[in-house]
Scaffold this active site. Structure first.
Site, PDB file in Angstrom:
ATOM      1  N   HIS A 155      60.544  62.927  71.179  1.00  0.00           N
ATOM      2  CA  HIS A 155      61.842  62.663  71.626  1.00  0.00           C
ATOM      3  C   HIS A 155      61.806  64.328  72.901  1.00  0.00           C
ATOM      4  O   HIS A 155      63.445  64.527  73.378  1.00  0.00           O
ATOM      5  CB  HIS A 155      62.670  63.427  70.366  1.00  0.00           C
ATOM      6  CG  HIS A 155      62.218  64.478  70.364  1.00  0.00           C
ATOM      7  ND1 HIS A 155      61.501  64.884  68.607  1.00  0.00           N
ATOM      8  CD2 HIS A 155      62.581  66.245  69.904  1.00  0.00           C
ATOM      9  CE1 HIS A 155      61.588  66.025  68.978  1.00  0.00           C
ATOM     10  NE2 HIS A 155      62.276  66.963  69.203  1.00  0.00           N
ATOM     11  N   ASP A 198      58.007  59.174  66.717  1.00  0.00           N
ATOM     12  CA  ASP A 198      58.670  60.520  67.638  1.00  0.00           C
ATOM     13  C   ASP A 198      57.049  61.124  67.768  1.00  0.00           C
ATOM     14  O   ASP A 198      56.999  62.099  67.737  1.00  0.00           O
ATOM     15  CB  ASP A 198      59.059  61.472  66.671  1.00  0.00           C
ATOM     16  CG  ASP A 198      60.137  62.436  67.685  1.00  0.00           C
ATOM     17  OD1 ASP A 198      60.029  62.291  68.961  1.00  0.00           O
ATOM     18  OD2 ASP A 198      60.632  63.514  67.375  1.00  0.00           O
ATOM     19  N   SER A 293      59.316  72.323  68.687  1.00  0.00           N
ATOM     20  CA  SER A 293      59.405  70.233  69.139  1.00  0.00           C
ATOM     21  C   SER A 293      58.255  69.408  69.287  1.00  0.00           C
ATOM     22  O   SER A 293      58.219  70.421  70.833  1.00  0.00           O
ATOM     23  CB  SER A 293      60.437  69.626  69.924  1.00  0.00           C
ATOM     24  OG  SER A 293      61.768  69.710  68.660  1.00  0.00           O
TER      25      SER A 293
END
EC number: 3.4.21.7
Length: 343
Positions: A155, A198, A293
């Protein structure tokens, strides 16, 4: 050009590290096979910039190939051909020998998801990557898993942009990334995990030079399940919600919470898949937040740190009863290894 860090070349080795600034071997012919001119000599070529007197620390003895000016093409010499001032030398890269998952600087391992964590000891998590777009700002983390490969979260990437929009920063402690240890390497290829997990692999346009500040993390065994309550560590420069230490790498220790517990109604209520793992303080207060992230969750096992998770999602940030969710790296090791082998 990627900034070459100052790396110590093995003494007298007839191979070079990086661009060979530290090369002190005895090669004395150019790629064309022409003998080199002595650095102290002024014939056949007169020169004043690179001599043993002007550069006493550059190893300009005899007529050996050297790289006193940090030329990106590597070591060179003035040639004994009167018609050619200088040329490059053909010197192979040294085989890089390193132990994955073993920092040269002992991590602090501070007690306390990174919101409430602490500032890391510089370079104690040497696989930590900062992912940058052309704008140069840090926007996601990543983990070096071999000299040419970085693992991050899917992502984080915009597949429309393509690899040329991304650069990785290695060897940094400050988010500004201006230290001498920093290596900045463009990304040459992006690989998204085919089942849409992801997780994504970035191939670097040139291999990272392994130094004390840049060392890959180890991959786990395929399908390994981290035991409940195992203490692991997350690191990143992310969103720290007004907490201390912005701009320097932070770390936090987190216990892994087994999926059965994490999926209880009062926690994440069935949202966590078997290909993911949970970690965090059920009381809240520490967690990795936006901006981390794609960064690592590593767990110490035997004598090294193993990359068990890629920071993926969480409900809010450091909220009680809402642990962070990480992609379970062990599930994807076969895909990771196959991709690294094929490309």
């Amino acid at each position: 050009a990627p900034q070459a860090p100052s790396v110590e070349n093995p003494p007298e080795a007839d191979c070079m590290l990086g661009i060979g600034k530290g090369y002190r071997g005895k090669k004395a012919t150019t790629v064309a096979g022409v003998p080199c001119q002595e650095w102290a000599a002024q014939e056949p070529h007169r020169h004043g910039i690179f001599t043993p007197e002007t550069n006493p620390r550059a190893g300009l003895e005899k007529n050996y190939c050297r790289n006193p000016d940090g030329d990106v093409n590597g070591p060179w010499c003035y040639t004994t051909n009167p018609r050619k001032l200088f040329d490059y030398c053909d010197i192979p890269q040294c085989e890089s020998s390193f132990d994955c998952g073993k920092p040269k600087v002992e991590p602090k391992k501070c007690p306390a998801r990174v919101v409430g964590g602490c500032v890391a000891t510089p370079h104690s998590w040497p696989w930590q990557v900062s992912l940058r777009r052309r704008s140069r700002e840090h926007f996601c983390g990543g983990t070096l898993i071999s000299p040419e490969w970085v693992l991050t979260a899917a992502h984080c990437l915009d597949s429309i942009l393509g690899p040329s929009f991304y650069t990785v920063i290695l060897g940094a402690h400050y988010e500004m990334a201006r230290e001498a240890s920093v290596q900045e390497i463009p990304v040459s290829r992006l690989f998204l995990e085919p089942s849409r997990a992801d997780i994504a692999l970035l191939k670097l346009s040139s291999p990272a030079v392994i130094t004390d500040e840049v060392i890959p993390a180890c991959l786990p065994s395929p399908n390994y399940v981290v035991a409940d309550k195992t203490v692991c560590y997350i690191t990143g420069w992310g969103e720290t919600q007004g907490t201390f230490g912005v701009g320097r790498l932070k770390e936090a220790r987190l216990p892994v919470i087994e999926n059965k517990v994490c999926n209880r109604y009062e926690y994440l209520n069935g949202r966590v898949k078997s290909t993911e793992l949970c970690a965090g303080d059920l009381a809240g207060g520490t967690d990795s937040c936006q901006g981390d992230s794609g960064g690592p969750l590593v767990c110490f096992e035997k004598d090294k740190y193993i990359l068990q998770g890629v920071t993926s999602w969480g409900l809010g940030c450091a909220r009680p009863n809402k642990p962070g969710v990480y992609v379970r790296v062990s599930t994807y090791v076969p895909w990771i290894e196959e991709t690294m082998r094929r490309y």
